[in-house]
Design a protein around this motif. Structure first.
Motif, PDB file in Angstrom:
ATOM      1  N   GLU A 218      -0.079  33.677  33.215  1.00 38.67           N
ATOM      2  CA  GLU A 218      -1.427  33.463  33.757  1.00 38.67           C
ATOM      3  C   GLU A 218      -1.565  32.047  34.327  1.00 38.67           C
ATOM      4  O   GLU A 218      -2.151  31.846  35.397  1.00 38.67           O
ATOM      5  CB  GLU A 218      -2.470  33.680  32.656  1.00 38.67           C
ATOM      6  N   ARG A 219      -1.033  31.067  33.622  1.00 40.64           N
ATOM      7  CA  ARG A 219      -1.087  29.696  34.117  1.00 40.64           C
ATOM      8  C   ARG A 219      -0.315  29.562  35.434  1.00 40.64           C
ATOM      9  O   ARG A 219      -0.788  28.923  36.383  1.00 40.64           O
ATOM     10  CB  ARG A 219      -0.485  28.735  33.090  1.00 40.64           C
ATOM     11  N   ALA A 220       0.859  30.161  35.473  1.00 40.26           N
ATOM     12  CA  ALA A 220       1.660  30.089  36.689  1.00 40.26           C
ATOM     13  C   ALA A 220       0.930  30.738  37.858  1.00 40.26           C
ATOM     14  O   ALA A 220       0.956  30.224  38.985  1.00 40.26           O
ATOM     15  CB  ALA A 220       3.015  30.773  36.458  1.00 40.26           C
ATOM     16  N   LEU A 221       0.259  31.859  37.601  1.00 42.51           N
ATOM     17  CA  LEU A 221      -0.466  32.547  38.670  1.00 42.51           C
ATOM     18  C   LEU A 221      -1.572  31.668  39.239  1.00 42.51           C
ATOM     19  O   LEU A 221      -1.744  31.578  40.465  1.00 42.51           O
ATOM     20  CB  LEU A 221      -1.045  33.860  38.134  1.00 42.51           C
ATOM     21  N   ARG A 222      -2.325  31.012  38.372  1.00 41.52           N
ATOM     22  CA  ARG A 222      -3.396  30.125  38.854  1.00 41.52           C
ATOM     23  C   ARG A 222      -2.818  28.997  39.711  1.00 41.52           C
ATOM     24  O   ARG A 222      -3.367  28.656  40.760  1.00 41.52           O
ATOM     25  CB  ARG A 222      -4.167  29.547  37.665  1.00 41.52           C
ATOM     26  N   LYS A 223      -1.715  28.438  39.270  1.00 47.64           N
ATOM     27  CA  LYS A 223      -1.125  27.308  39.994  1.00 47.64           C
ATOM     28  C   LYS A 223      -0.523  27.751  41.328  1.00 47.64           C
ATOM     29  O   LYS A 223      -0.620  27.045  42.335  1.00 47.64           O
ATOM     30  CB  LYS A 223      -0.052  26.643  39.126  1.00 47.64           C
ATOM     31  N   ILE A 224       0.094  28.913  41.343  1.00 47.29           N
ATOM     32  CA  ILE A 224       0.664  29.427  42.598  1.00 47.29           C
ATOM     33  C   ILE A 224      -0.443  29.694  43.612  1.00 47.29           C
ATOM     34  O   ILE A 224      -0.324  29.346  44.796  1.00 47.29           O
ATOM     35  CB  ILE A 224       1.486  30.708  42.332  1.00 47.29           C
ATOM     36  N   ARG A 225      -1.517  30.322  43.160  1.00 50.71           N
ATOM     37  CA  ARG A 225      -2.622  30.595  44.088  1.00 50.71           C
ATOM     38  C   ARG A 225      -3.244  29.305  44.614  1.00 50.71           C
ATOM     39  O   ARG A 225      -3.615  29.224  45.795  1.00 50.71           O
ATOM     40  CB  ARG A 225      -3.664  31.467  43.390  1.00 50.71           C
ATOM     41  N   ALA A 226      -3.326  28.293  43.756  1.00 49.56           N
ATOM     42  CA  ALA A 226      -3.855  27.001  44.211  1.00 49.56           C
ATOM     43  C   ALA A 226      -2.940  26.394  45.262  1.00 49.56           C
ATOM     44  O   ALA A 226      -3.408  25.833  46.267  1.00 49.56           O
ATOM     45  CB  ALA A 226      -4.001  26.056  43.023  1.00 49.56           C
ATOM     46  N   GLU A 227      -1.617  26.507  45.065  1.00 52.82           N
ATOM     47  CA  GLU A 227      -0.681  25.944  46.046  1.00 52.82           C
ATOM     48  C   GLU A 227      -0.747  26.699  47.369  1.00 52.82           C
ATOM     49  O   GLU A 227      -0.688  26.100  48.442  1.00 52.82           O
ATOM     50  CB  GLU A 227       0.748  25.965  45.497  1.00 52.82           C
ATOM     51  N   LEU A 228      -0.877  28.027  47.290  1.00 55.41           N
ATOM     52  CA  LEU A 228      -0.930  28.814  48.523  1.00 55.41           C
ATOM     53  C   LEU A 228      -2.233  28.594  49.289  1.00 55.41           C
ATOM     54  O   LEU A 228      -2.265  28.793  50.510  1.00 55.41           O
ATOM     55  CB  LEU A 228      -0.741  30.300  48.198  1.00 55.41           C
ATOM     56  N   GLU A 229      -3.271  28.189  48.612  1.00 48.38           N
ATOM     57  CA  GLU A 229      -4.498  27.828  49.331  1.00 48.38           C
ATOM     58  C   GLU A 229      -4.280  26.587  50.180  1.00 48.38           C
ATOM     59  O   GLU A 229      -4.824  26.465  51.279  1.00 48.38           O
ATOM     60  CB  GLU A 229      -5.635  27.574  48.330  1.00 48.38           C
ATOM     61  N   ILE A 230      -3.475  25.674  49.684  1.00 47.61           N
ATOM     62  CA  ILE A 230      -3.170  24.456  50.429  1.00 47.61           C
ATOM     63  C   ILE A 230      -2.125  24.720  51.503  1.00 47.61           C
ATOM     64  O   ILE A 230      -2.240  24.267  52.641  1.00 47.61           O
ATOM     65  CB  ILE A 230      -2.671  23.357  49.464  1.00 47.61           C
ATOM     66  N   ASP A 231      -1.081  25.472  51.145  1.00 48.45           N
ATOM     67  CA  ASP A 231       0.012  25.768  52.083  1.00 48.45           C
ATOM     68  C   ASP A 231       0.357  27.249  51.987  1.00 48.45           C
ATOM     69  O   ASP A 231       1.167  27.660  51.156  1.00 48.45           O
ATOM     70  CB  ASP A 231       1.235  24.914  51.743  1.00 48.45           C
ATOM     71  N   PRO A 232      -0.219  28.093  52.836  1.00 52.89           N
ATOM     72  CA  PRO A 232       0.023  29.538  52.759  1.00 52.89           C
ATOM     73  C   PRO A 232       1.469  29.937  53.029  1.00 52.89           C
ATOM     74  O   PRO A 232       1.853  31.072  52.724  1.00 52.89           O
ATOM     75  CB  PRO A 232      -0.902  30.101  53.857  1.00 52.89           C
ATOM     76  N   ALA A 233       2.266  29.016  53.581  1.00 52.98           N
ATOM     77  CA  ALA A 233       3.656  29.343  53.901  1.00 52.98           C
ATOM     78  C   ALA A 233       4.637  28.760  52.887  1.00 52.98           C
ATOM     79  O   ALA A 233       5.845  28.742  53.128  1.00 52.98           O
ATOM     80  CB  ALA A 233       3.995  28.828  55.294  1.00 52.98           C
ATOM     81  N   ALA A 234       4.150  28.267  51.732  1.00 45.33           N
ATOM     82  CA  ALA A 234       5.036  27.673  50.720  1.00 45.33           C
ATOM     83  C   ALA A 234       5.963  28.754  50.158  1.00 45.33           C
ATOM     84  O   ALA A 234       5.532  29.633  49.406  1.00 45.33           O
ATOM     85  CB  ALA A 234       4.206  27.048  49.599  1.00 45.33           C
ATOM     86  N   LEU A 235       7.242  28.704  50.521  1.00 45.04           N
ATOM     87  CA  LEU A 235       8.156  29.803  50.225  1.00 45.04           C
ATOM     88  C   LEU A 235       8.393  30.006  48.733  1.00 45.04           C
ATOM     89  O   LEU A 235       8.440  31.140  48.250  1.00 45.04           O
ATOM     90  CB  LEU A 235       9.494  29.569  50.937  1.00 45.04           C
ATOM     91  N   ARG A 236       8.549  28.936  47.991  1.00 41.28           N
ATOM     92  CA  ARG A 236       8.796  29.100  46.557  1.00 41.28           C
ATOM     93  C   ARG A 236       7.609  29.785  45.872  1.00 41.28           C
ATOM     94  O   ARG A 236       7.780  30.631  45.004  1.00 41.28           O
ATOM     95  CB  ARG A 236       9.077  27.748  45.905  1.00 41.28           C
ATOM     96  N   ALA A 237       6.408  29.413  46.274  1.00 38.83           N
ATOM     97  CA  ALA A 237       5.220  30.039  45.704  1.00 38.83           C
ATOM     98  C   ALA A 237       5.127  31.507  46.114  1.00 38.83           C
ATOM     99  O   ALA A 237       4.817  32.384  45.296  1.00 38.83           O
ATOM    100  CB  ALA A 237       3.970  29.288  46.137  1.00 38.83           C
ATOM    101  N   LEU A 238       5.400  31.792  47.385  1.00 42.13           N
ATOM    102  CA  LEU A 238       5.345  33.171  47.870  1.00 42.13           C
ATOM    103  C   LEU A 238       6.341  34.059  47.138  1.00 42.13           C
ATOM    104  O   LEU A 238       6.028  35.182  46.737  1.00 42.13           O
ATOM    105  CB  LEU A 238       5.629  33.208  49.373  1.00 42.13           C
ATOM    106  N   TYR A 239       7.562  33.553  46.956  1.00 40.73           N
ATOM    107  CA  TYR A 239       8.586  34.355  46.289  1.00 40.73           C
ATOM    108  C   TYR A 239       8.304  34.500  44.794  1.00 40.73           C
ATOM    109  O   TYR A 239       8.657  35.512  44.181  1.00 40.73           O
ATOM    110  CB  TYR A 239       9.972  33.751  46.516  1.00 40.73           C
ATOM    111  N   GLY A 240       7.678  33.499  44.199  1.00 41.40           N
ATOM    112  CA  GLY A 240       7.370  33.611  42.782  1.00 41.40           C
ATOM    113  C   GLY A 240       6.214  34.544  42.494  1.00 41.40           C
ATOM    114  O   GLY A 240       6.101  35.093  41.388  1.00 41.40           O
ATOM    115  N   LEU A 241       5.333  34.764  43.487  1.00 43.54           N
ATOM    116  CA  LEU A 241       4.110  35.522  43.263  1.00 43.54           C
ATOM    117  C   LEU A 241       4.359  36.998  42.964  1.00 43.54           C
ATOM    118  O   LEU A 241       3.757  37.569  42.044  1.00 43.54           O
ATOM    119  CB  LEU A 241       3.198  35.383  44.482  1.00 43.54           C
TER     120      LEU A 241
END
Length: 398
Positions: free
Chosen positions: A288-311
């Motif tokens: 759950e913590r990781a999900l919140r942080k990934i979504r926060a990062e994708l709001e800043i950079d929608p093309a962040a590949l590590r976040a996209l692949y982790g989601l």
């Protein structure tokens, strides 16, 4: 000129070496061998190179070189002083210093380059991994190699290059075995910077990769003792300790990495996966913590590949199969190890065929991270497949 080697003060013109009350005289060829090593401290020299450099314009047998190496080891009272590198040649196993005139102080032998350019190349190399674009591992290795060329005596630079070689070997070797080079660079890093953690981390990780699990974990423990507050080092340590089959310690290290980096998602992502088998409730909290942080990062950079692949695999772990499928299907295919996360996502959704397709793709690029699949609960459906067992045998023999 005077060199200092393993506590011996070697006066080159007189060929005399002194340590405490002991004094020995070295042969001219032994002195020349020391000079060759001094020209590139820590480097491995092939036998042919040493024969040409120590006996220029003279044809001698390999036995002549063997005798000179034996003389250095014997007279300087250290059989490990000159290391024999299988299929490689020889290198000094101790720091070689140059005495700085009448002051009596010592500095490193020639080859030390204090270079802002080397430091900048290291920063650029690390950023390649952070951005995770196609070819990032190749660029990481190339930039680290350039940094070493500029600053061959900098231990941190050598440690970075060792880790680059190791990552290429495990995750994207493209048919090239780089583990021996990674070990040599890691050992050179420790000699040059014995208080720097990354050299021990690289050494331990490389030892684990060649099956020396106990020795590798000891080196990683040393690295951790030198960098107790370094989140990235704990994260790397968790991955390699898991590769050694130590699930409990790997999970603890991943949790520590998450605690040290409250803003980043990678520690929580890894903790969610590593805890799933032994403590599902805690795994869920980290997911759950990781999900919140990934979504926060994708709001800043929608093309962040590590976040996209982790989601995708994260949503699947949290039970959102529809959301996970949508993410996995929309991901741009990357010619990179990030495809591992797509394989994990498909496996969690029970799509064994698609997961195996991605694993086979990784195998074709020289991926050797089979331990990740064996350790990750998300791959349980895949591990029951006969096709996977065949793929695993191929991965383990690569």
């Amino acid at each position: 000129m005077v060199l200092v080697l393993d506590g011996w003060r070697i006066d080159l013109p007189s060929r005399r070496a002194e340590r405490g009350r002991r004094s020995v005289v070295l042969s001219p060829r032994a002195i020349r061998l020391v000079q060759v090593f001094a020209e590139a401290p820590g480097e491995t020299f092939s036998r042919d190179t040493l024969l040409n450099r120590v006996w220029p314009e003279v044809t001698v047998s390999d036995e002549s070189l063997t005798q000179v190496v034996s003389e250095l080891r014997r007279k300087l009272d250290n059989r490990q002083l000159v290391a024999t590198i299988p299929r490689g040649g020889y290198r000094l196993a101790a720091p070689l210093l140059r005495e700085a005139g009448a002051s009596g102080t010592t500095t490193r032998a020639e080859g030390l380059v204090s270079s802002i350019d080397a430091y900048a190349l290291c920063l650029e190399a690390r950023s390649c991994l952070g951005r995770a674009y196609e070819g990032a591992l190749r660029d990481f290795t190339a930039l680290a190699s350039q940094a070493v060329a500029l600053a061959p005596d900098d231990g941190e630079t050598r440690a970075l290059y060792a880790m680059a070689l190791l990552k290429r070997h495990i995750y994207w070797s493209e048919g090239t075995g780089l583990i021996d080079s990674a070990l040599i660079e890691a050992e050179a890093a420790i000699r040059r910077a014995p208080d720097h953690a990354e050299g021990y981390l690289a050494t331990g990780a490389a030892q684990i990769a060649v099956g020396q699990r106990a020795a590798g974990q000891r080196e990683i423990a040393t690295a951790l003792s030198l960098a107790r507050g370094d989140a990235q080092l704990h994260l790397e340590a968790a991955i390699h300790v898991m590769a050694a089959g130590n699930h409990r310690s790997a999970a603890a290290l991943a949790v520590r990495a998450a605690d040290l980096d409250s803003a980043g998602f990678t520690g929580d992502l890894l903790a969610a996966r590593y805890l799933e088998r032994q403590d599902p409730a805690r795994a869920h909290i980290h997911a759950e913590r990781a999900l919140r942080k990934i979504r926060a990062e994708l709001e800043i950079d929608p093309a962040a590949l590590r976040a996209l692949y982790g989601l995708g695999p994260l949503l699947a772990q949290l039970g959102d199969a529809q959301g996970a499928r949508a993410v996995l299907d929309s991901l741009p295919h990357q010619n990179s190890p990030l495809e591992y996360y797509r394989a994990l996502g498909f496996a969690r959704l029970g799509d064994v065929s698609s997961a195996l397709e991605r694993i086979d793709f990784l195998r074709s690029r020289g991926w050797r991270g089979f331990f990740s699949i064996d350790a990750d609960e998300g791959f349980r459906p895949v591990r029951q497949s006969a096709r996977f067992r065949r793929l695993q045998r191929e991965l383990m023999s690569a």
